[in-house]
Scaffold this motif. Structure first.
Motif, PDB file in Angstrom:
ATOM      1  N   UNK A  34       0.769  -1.263   0.035  1.00  0.00           N
ATOM      2  CA  UNK A  34       0.042   0.087   0.123  1.00  0.00           C
ATOM      3  C   UNK A  34       0.692   1.314   0.085  1.00  0.00           C
ATOM      4  N   UNK A  35       2.137   0.925   0.722  1.00  0.00           N
ATOM      5  CA  UNK A  35       2.996   2.373   0.547  1.00  0.00           C
ATOM      6  C   UNK A  35       4.478   1.782   0.664  1.00  0.00           C
ATOM      7  N   UNK A  36       5.409   2.516   0.046  1.00  0.00           N
ATOM      8  CA  UNK A  36       6.639   2.375  -0.103  1.00  0.00           C
ATOM      9  C   UNK A  36       7.515   3.291   0.277  1.00  0.00           C
ATOM     10  N   UNK A  37       8.438   3.239   1.060  1.00  0.00           N
ATOM     11  CA  UNK A  37       9.310   4.098   1.490  1.00  0.00           C
ATOM     12  C   UNK A  37      10.886   3.333   1.258  1.00  0.00           C
ATOM     13  N   UNK A  38      11.366   4.419   0.056  1.00  0.00           N
ATOM     14  CA  UNK A  38      12.674   3.982  -0.329  1.00  0.00           C
ATOM     15  C   UNK A  38      13.877   4.721   0.274  1.00  0.00           C
ATOM     16  N   UNK A  39      14.778   4.195   0.817  1.00  0.00           N
ATOM     17  CA  UNK A  39      15.701   4.992   1.515  1.00  0.00           C
ATOM     18  C   UNK A  39      17.210   3.958   0.750  1.00  0.00           C
ATOM     19  N   UNK A  40      17.337   4.484  -0.385  1.00  0.00           N
ATOM     20  CA  UNK A  40      18.245   3.855  -1.374  1.00  0.00           C
ATOM     21  C   UNK A  40      19.792   3.844  -0.722  1.00  0.00           C
ATOM     22  N   UNK A  41      19.981   5.157  -0.300  1.00  0.00           N
ATOM     23  CA  UNK A  41      21.164   5.590   0.300  1.00  0.00           C
ATOM     24  C   UNK A  41      21.521   4.741   1.362  1.00  0.00           C
ATOM     25  N   UNK A  42      20.460   4.411   2.130  1.00  0.00           N
ATOM     26  CA  UNK A  42      20.979   3.452   3.310  1.00  0.00           C
ATOM     27  C   UNK A  42      20.617   1.901   2.893  1.00  0.00           C
ATOM     28  N   UNK A  43      20.731   1.544   1.505  1.00  0.00           N
ATOM     29  CA  UNK A  43      20.511   0.149   1.135  1.00  0.00           C
ATOM     30  C   UNK A  43      19.152  -0.484   1.667  1.00  0.00           C
ATOM     31  N   UNK A  44      18.070   0.271   1.877  1.00  0.00           N
ATOM     32  CA  UNK A  44      16.995  -0.389   2.325  1.00  0.00           C
ATOM     33  C   UNK A  44      15.573   0.310   1.790  1.00  0.00           C
ATOM     34  N   UNK A  45      14.599  -0.485   2.046  1.00  0.00           N
ATOM     35  CA  UNK A  45      13.292   0.020   1.829  1.00  0.00           C
ATOM     36  C   UNK A  45      12.255  -0.405   2.661  1.00  0.00           C
ATOM     37  N   UNK A  46      11.085   0.172   2.947  1.00  0.00           N
ATOM     38  CA  UNK A  46      10.143  -0.421   3.771  1.00  0.00           C
ATOM     39  C   UNK A  46       8.898  -0.452   3.267  1.00  0.00           C
ATOM     40  N   UNK A  47       8.049  -1.245   3.345  1.00  0.00           N
ATOM     41  CA  UNK A  47       6.717  -1.817   2.757  1.00  0.00           C
ATOM     42  C   UNK A  47       5.698  -1.912   3.496  1.00  0.00           C
ATOM     43  N   UNK A  48       4.779  -0.982   3.253  1.00  0.00           N
ATOM     44  CA  UNK A  48       3.803  -1.337   4.271  1.00  0.00           C
ATOM     45  C   UNK A  48       2.470  -1.990   3.745  1.00  0.00           C
ATOM     46  N   UNK A  49       1.928  -3.012   4.236  1.00  0.00           N
ATOM     47  CA  UNK A  49       0.849  -3.853   3.933  1.00  0.00           C
ATOM     48  C   UNK A  49      -0.277  -3.782   4.838  1.00  0.00           C
ATOM     49  N   UNK A  50      -1.662  -3.881   4.343  1.00  0.00           N
ATOM     50  CA  UNK A  50      -2.657  -3.763   5.074  1.00  0.00           C
ATOM     51  C   UNK A  50      -2.797  -5.144   5.584  1.00  0.00           C
TER      52      UNK A  50
END
Length: 408
Positions: free
Chosen positions: A358-374
């Motif tokens: 539902x939502x994606x937070x991209x933090x490429x400089x930190x080599x990570x991402x966060x994915x939000x699911x309902x």
């Protein structure tokens, strides 16, 4: 490695195959501008030679209107169509303003002008849009590929535009069931591909042209048979509200079909789901603000496709109504992302595995991402599906975000 020798088969996923092809083309010196080829339909040494083989196909000789993708390795195919005085159609980039542009060389165009018309800049300078009223009748389709099998199974770069374009052409009546599809690749891109990797809506090909071979696949697997507005079905592209926002011409096509008396209610607009979706979407906005990592200052939401990867950002997307319908949001951490990875590549993998967040937070400089699911179930499925996935040569680290683990 021998540049002409096919790559080893047996890759576990489409992404494994893409990575092997991109890496091999670069490592063996076969990759051509634009570089790097990773994330693209790759250009390769010998592309013009492979494109010249198009002239020897009977299906090309008989064709009056030819649709050729705008990728660099297909430049020779576009030139061949222009030199043969055929009507050349090129898809509008990312389908932003329409479906086709027709390339119209100036009167008395020299060979040099025709060569320019076949380039990406020439397509911009000498093309005119073709609307839904243009009554295009495509006799031959030429697409790029990252990999293809001799049986006709095709793997693109992962964004799904070739499949969508073909399904839209079917819905418009621009192609028929027997309209041939050709792809042009290097010999090393012809691999064994397991049929179970193919989705029902994946486009297959009838001819493969390489610098050394012409392969007729005799593929019997049906191609996409059009657009299904209200539900997913075999060999039909399912349209969501998110896709309508991303591809404007879909709205026009939908209006046309609605006026023709067809049911164009989207699955995520179904009356039985409407109230649940509205309430859940409202709750999701509140919960996402509480559970998502913060985006960098000044970052802003951007479209699901085509945004730059250099800046951290948070993105929202319409939530799939087929998920749990829960009011809670569960966050999944994705780590060990390679520095060269683009957010669009991660999104392509999520789409391919059918675990769109539902939502994606991209933090490429930190080599990570966060994915939000309902809902916990959707998050658990995402963790399970993404486990073991390798992107850019890195095996991803995937787990529930720390704030979610105690809730599991």
């Amino acid at each position: 490695a021998d540049p002409g020798r096919p790559l080893p088969s047996g890759a576990a996923s489409k992404w494994d195959i893409r990575e092997k092809v991109w890496e091999h083309l670069e490592a063996s010196g076969l990759a051509e501008f634009p570089r790097p080829v990773r994330g693209r339909i790759p250009n390769f040494k010998g592309a013009l030679q492979a494109c010249c083989s198009l002239r020897g196909l009977d299906v090309f000789s008989r064709a009056r209107e030819v649709k050729v993708d705008p990728d660099k390795p297909l430049e020779g195919a576009r030139l061949a169509a222009l030199q043969a005085r055929k009507t050349l159609l090129v898809p509008t980039p990312r389908l932003r303003t329409g479906l086709f542009n027709r390339i119209v060389p100036p009167p008395g165009a020299t060979k040099e002008i025709l060569r320019r018309c076949a380039t990406s800049q020439g397509v911009k300078d000498y093309s005119v849009p073709v609307g839904l009223d243009g009554k295009a009748q495509v006799d031959l389709v030429v697409v790029g590929s990252v990999a293809v099998s001799e049986k006709g199974w095709r793997i693109g770069k992962g964004e799904g535009y070739a499949d969508m374009e073909y399904a839209m052409m079917v819905s418009m009546g621009a192609v028929q069931e027997d309209t041939p599809v050709v792809t042009i690749v290097h010999d090393c891109q012809v691999l064994d591909i397991a049929e179970e990797l193919l989705a029902d809506h994946d486009l297959t090909v009838d001819y493969i042209l390489t610098p050394t071979r012409t392969i007729q696949t005799n593929c019997k697997r049906p191609k996409p048979q059009g657009i299904m507005w209200h539900k997913a079905s075999s060999f039909l592209i399912h349209v969501s509200s998110e896709m309508l926002g991303r591809i404007p011409i879909l709205k026009t096509l939908r209006c046309r079909e609605e006026q023709a008396g067809k049911d164009v209610t989207l699955q995520d607009e179904h009356p039985a789901l409407a109230n649940t979706n509205r309430a859940a979407t409202s709750n999701e906005k509140v919960m996402a603000a509480k559970t998502q990592p913060r985006a960098a200052p000044g970052s802003a939401p951007t479209p699901w496709l085509g945004q730059p990867s250099g800046q951290p950002h948070v993105e929202s997307d319409p939530v799939n109504p087929k998920s749990e319908g829960s009011d809670t949001v569960t966050t999944v951490y994705v780590g060990n992302l390679p520095g060269s990875l683009r957010v669009s590549e991660l999104k392509s993998a999520l789409r391919e595995l059918q675990v769109i967040p539902a939502r994606l937070s991209w933090q490429g400089a930190q080599h990570r991402a966060f994915l939000a699911y309902r809902g916990q179930g959707a998050a658990d499925r995402a963790v399970s599906s993404l486990q073991g996935l390798s992107l850019g040569g890195n095996a991803l680290r995937v787990e529930l975000a720390k704030s979610q683990r105690s809730k599991g």
